[in-house]
Enzyme design. Structure first.
Site, PDB file in Angstrom:
ATOM      1  N   CYS A  91       7.662  17.129  27.584  1.00 54.85           N
ATOM      2  CA  CYS A  91       8.090  16.301  28.723  1.00 54.85           C
ATOM      3  C   CYS A  91       8.708  14.988  28.256  1.00 54.85           C
ATOM      4  CB  CYS A  91       6.934  16.072  29.680  1.00 54.85           C
ATOM      5  SG  CYS A  91       6.605  17.549  30.664  1.00 54.85           S
TER       6      CYS A  91
ATOM      7  N   CYS B 237       3.356  15.122  27.812  1.00 54.85           N
ATOM      8  CA  CYS B 237       3.280  15.946  26.597  1.00 54.85           C
ATOM      9  C   CYS B 237       4.593  15.807  25.816  1.00 54.85           C
ATOM     10  CB  CYS B 237       3.017  17.406  26.963  1.00 54.85           C
ATOM     11  SG  CYS B 237       4.457  18.270  27.618  1.00 54.85           S
TER      12      CYS B 237
ATOM     13  N   GLU C 268       5.617  16.361  35.245  1.00 53.61           N
ATOM     14  CA  GLU C 268       6.849  15.604  34.962  1.00 53.61           C
ATOM     15  C   GLU C 268       8.076  16.489  35.151  1.00 53.61           C
ATOM     16  OE1 GLU C 268       4.120  15.804  33.185  1.00 53.61           O
ATOM     17  OE2 GLU C 268       3.670  13.946  32.113  1.00 53.61           O
TER      18      GLU C 268
HETATM   19  N1  THU Z   1       0.022  18.455  32.133  1.00 60.12           N
HETATM   20  C1  THU Z   1       0.983  17.852  32.880  1.00 60.12           C
HETATM   21  O1  THU Z   1       1.373  18.342  33.941  1.00 60.12           O
HETATM   22  N2  THU Z   1       1.487  16.676  32.442  1.00 60.12           N
HETATM   23  C2  THU Z   1       1.017  15.978  31.361  1.00 60.12           C
HETATM   24  O2  THU Z   1       1.486  14.884  31.117  1.00 60.12           O
HETATM   25  C3  THU Z   1      -0.053  16.558  30.530  1.00 60.12           C
HETATM   26  C4  THU Z   1      -0.444  17.946  30.866  1.00 60.12           C
HETATM   27  C5  THU Z   1      -0.557  19.707  32.644  1.00 60.12           C
HETATM   28  C6  THU Z   1      -0.152  20.972  31.954  1.00 60.12           C
HETATM   29  C7  THU Z   1      -1.294  21.886  32.292  1.00 60.12           C
HETATM   30  O3  THU Z   1      -1.074  22.434  33.576  1.00 60.12           O
HETATM   31  C8  THU Z   1      -2.504  20.953  32.385  1.00 60.12           C
HETATM   32  O4  THU Z   1      -1.969  19.652  32.552  1.00 60.12           O
HETATM   33  C9  THU Z   1      -3.395  20.984  31.160  1.00 60.12           C
HETATM   34  O5  THU Z   1      -2.667  20.800  30.003  1.00 60.12           O
END
Ligand code: THU
Length: 135
Positions: free
Chosen positions: A91, A88, A57
């Site tokens: 984000c 998360c 994101e």
């Molecule tokens: N992650 C994201 O890129 N976006 C999300 O909405 C959830 C988590 C990524 C962060 C990390 O690189 C991996 O997923 C595991 O947490």
């Protein structure tokens, strides 16, 4: 998939293949429909120094701003599994900076299962945002 914006879905899935996720193995893609009518996509970019990694994101928001978009009209996230991959906490706050509370947020598990159609109001209730600082 029913009710899914296909252009956003395809953009997010395409960029997901480029994720740099050697540590988690969790490849995420995000695509934004911006106020300029364009689609901006981003993937997660991990780092050997773990806290330095970026979420998909955050990458998509950076692409939007660099490309001239200013506001998020719709954001779609997709990742492994059948459970919808939701932004998360950090984000959610990043999205808050560039979207209205009723923004469309679509979350998918790329391996099937029910999508989640939601909004910032639902994901980040009682939130703090730019207007608290007079912006
Ligand atoms: N992650 C994201 O890129 N976006 C999300 O909405 C959830 C988590 C990524 C962060 C990390 O690189 C991996 O997923 C595991 O947490």
């Amino acid at each position: 998939m029913d009710g899914i914006d296909q252009k956003l879905f395809e953009a997010a899935e395409r960029v997901r293949e480029n994720a740099h996720a050697p540590y988690s193995g969790f490849f995420v893609g995000a695509a934004i429909l911006a106020d300029d009518g364009k689609i901006y996509a981003g993937c997660n970019v991990e780092n050997a120094a773990y806290p330095q990694g970026n979420c998909a994101e955050a990458s998509a928001i950076s692409a939007m701003l660099a490309g001239g978009g200013r506001r998020i009209k719709h954001i779609l996230t997709t990742g492994p599994g059948t459970e919808p991959v939701t932004p998360c906490g950090g984000c959610r706050q990043r999205i808050r900076e560039f979207a209205d509370l009723d923004v469309n947020i679509t979350c998918l598990g790329a391996d099937g299962g029910e999508p989640l159609f939601t909004s910032l109001e639902q994901l980040l209730p009682h939130s703090f945002g730019p207007e608290f600082l007079g912006k």
